[in-house]
Motif scaffolding. Structure first.
Motif, PDB file in Angstrom:
ATOM      1  N   SER A  81       8.239  -2.686  10.412  1.00 17.30           N
ATOM      2  CA  SER A  81       7.063  -1.859  10.725  1.00 17.30           C
ATOM      3  C   SER A  81       6.567  -2.065  12.156  1.00 17.30           C
ATOM      4  CB  SER A  81       5.944  -2.083   9.708  1.00 17.30           C
ATOM      5  OG  SER A  81       5.608  -3.433   9.609  1.00 17.30           O
ATOM      6  N   ASP A  89      10.960  -7.322   8.263  1.00 19.08           N
ATOM      7  CA  ASP A  89      10.125  -6.119   8.192  1.00 19.08           C
ATOM      8  C   ASP A  89      10.203  -5.363   9.515  1.00 19.08           C
ATOM      9  OD1 ASP A  89       7.798  -4.671   6.713  1.00 19.08           O
ATOM     10  OD2 ASP A  89       7.086  -4.982   8.771  1.00 19.08           O
ATOM     11  N   VAL A 120       1.100  -5.637   4.986  1.00 14.55           N
ATOM     12  CA  VAL A 120       1.966  -6.811   4.852  1.00 14.55           C
ATOM     13  C   VAL A 120       1.204  -8.062   5.286  1.00 14.55           C
ATOM     14  CG1 VAL A 120       4.069  -7.912   5.717  1.00 14.55           C
ATOM     15  CG2 VAL A 120       4.109  -5.498   5.084  1.00 14.55           C
ATOM     16  N   ARG A 172       1.062   5.273  10.338  1.00 12.98           N
ATOM     17  CA  ARG A 172       1.712   4.784   9.112  1.00 12.98           C
ATOM     18  C   ARG A 172       2.302   3.387   9.320  1.00 12.98           C
ATOM     19  NH1 ARG A 172       4.271  10.294   8.055  1.00 12.98           N
ATOM     20  NH2 ARG A 172       2.707  11.277   6.763  1.00 12.98           N
ATOM     21  N   SER A 173       2.952   3.205  10.447  1.00 16.04           N
ATOM     22  CA  SER A 173       3.559   1.899  10.727  1.00 16.04           C
ATOM     23  C   SER A 173       2.505   0.820  10.909  1.00 16.04           C
ATOM     24  CB  SER A 173       4.443   1.987  11.974  1.00 16.04           C
ATOM     25  OG  SER A 173       5.506   2.883  11.751  1.00 16.04           O
ATOM     26  N   THR A 227      -4.877   0.338  13.596  1.00 22.25           N
ATOM     27  CA  THR A 227      -4.800   1.331  12.519  1.00 22.25           C
ATOM     28  C   THR A 227      -5.995   2.273  12.577  1.00 22.25           C
ATOM     29  OG1 THR A 227      -3.562  -0.172  11.090  1.00 22.25           O
ATOM     30  CG2 THR A 227      -4.702   1.649  10.010  1.00 22.25           C
ATOM     31  N   HIS A 278      -0.463   0.834   9.632  1.00 25.10           N
ATOM     32  CA  HIS A 278      -1.057   0.633   8.307  1.00 25.10           C
ATOM     33  C   HIS A 278      -0.152  -0.241   7.438  1.00 25.10           C
ATOM     34  CE1 HIS A 278      -2.787   1.692   4.384  1.00 25.10           C
ATOM     35  NE2 HIS A 278      -3.907   1.911   5.079  1.00 25.10           N
ATOM     36  N   THR A 279       1.143  -0.014   7.511  1.00 22.16           N
ATOM     37  CA  THR A 279       2.097  -0.837   6.760  1.00 22.16           C
ATOM     38  C   THR A 279       2.056  -2.279   7.237  1.00 22.16           C
ATOM     39  OG1 THR A 279       3.542   1.057   6.356  1.00 22.16           O
ATOM     40  CG2 THR A 279       4.542  -1.135   6.176  1.00 22.16           C
TER      41      THR A 279
END
Length: 121
Positions: free
Chosen positions: A39, A37, A65, A57-58, A82, A60-61
């Motif tokens: 992110s 991953d 996960v 966004r990153s 976040t 949050h991703t």
């Protein structure tokens, strides 16, 4: 090292993930995929570039996960970051960079535990 011991080392909740995923083999599969991953790397790059929206966004991703895999320690630090990045402003607050340091520490702990587990499996 068992997958349960890996979860203990990385500060995760094995009981929680095992209730969500039907077998240890599936958990192992998704845990190993976490290393692929991107992110976290994207988060660091976007923070360095000062791009709050993409950093949000990153983060949050990464948070999502970690929630799915029950990586509790990393989930908590990623969640705090976040929320710090959530307000729609042009600049990234200085406090976000301190939170990023904690995310980085937790990420390194998590990935090191996973690698140790995979090396012994």
């Amino acid at each position: 090292m068992t997958i349960e011991e890996c979860y203990q080392e990385l500060g995760g909740n094995y009981a929680d993930v095992s209730a969500r995923l039907p077998s240890a083999r599936m958990i192992e599969k998704f845990v190993s995929k976490f290393l692929e991953d991107e992110s976290f790397e994207t988060l660091c790059m976007q923070m360095k570039a000062g791009n709050r929206e993409e950093a949000f966004r990153s983060a949050h991703t990464l948070k999502g996960v970690c929630a799915n895999l029950s990586f509790t320690r990393l989930l908590e630090s990623a969640s705090r970051l976040t929320e710090e990045l959530r307000p729609e402003t042009d600049a990234i607050a200085d406090t976000a960079f301190a939170l990023l340091q904690q995310v980085e520490n937790d990420y390194r702990t998590t990935t090191a535990a996973i690698r140790r587990y995979l090396d012994r499996a």
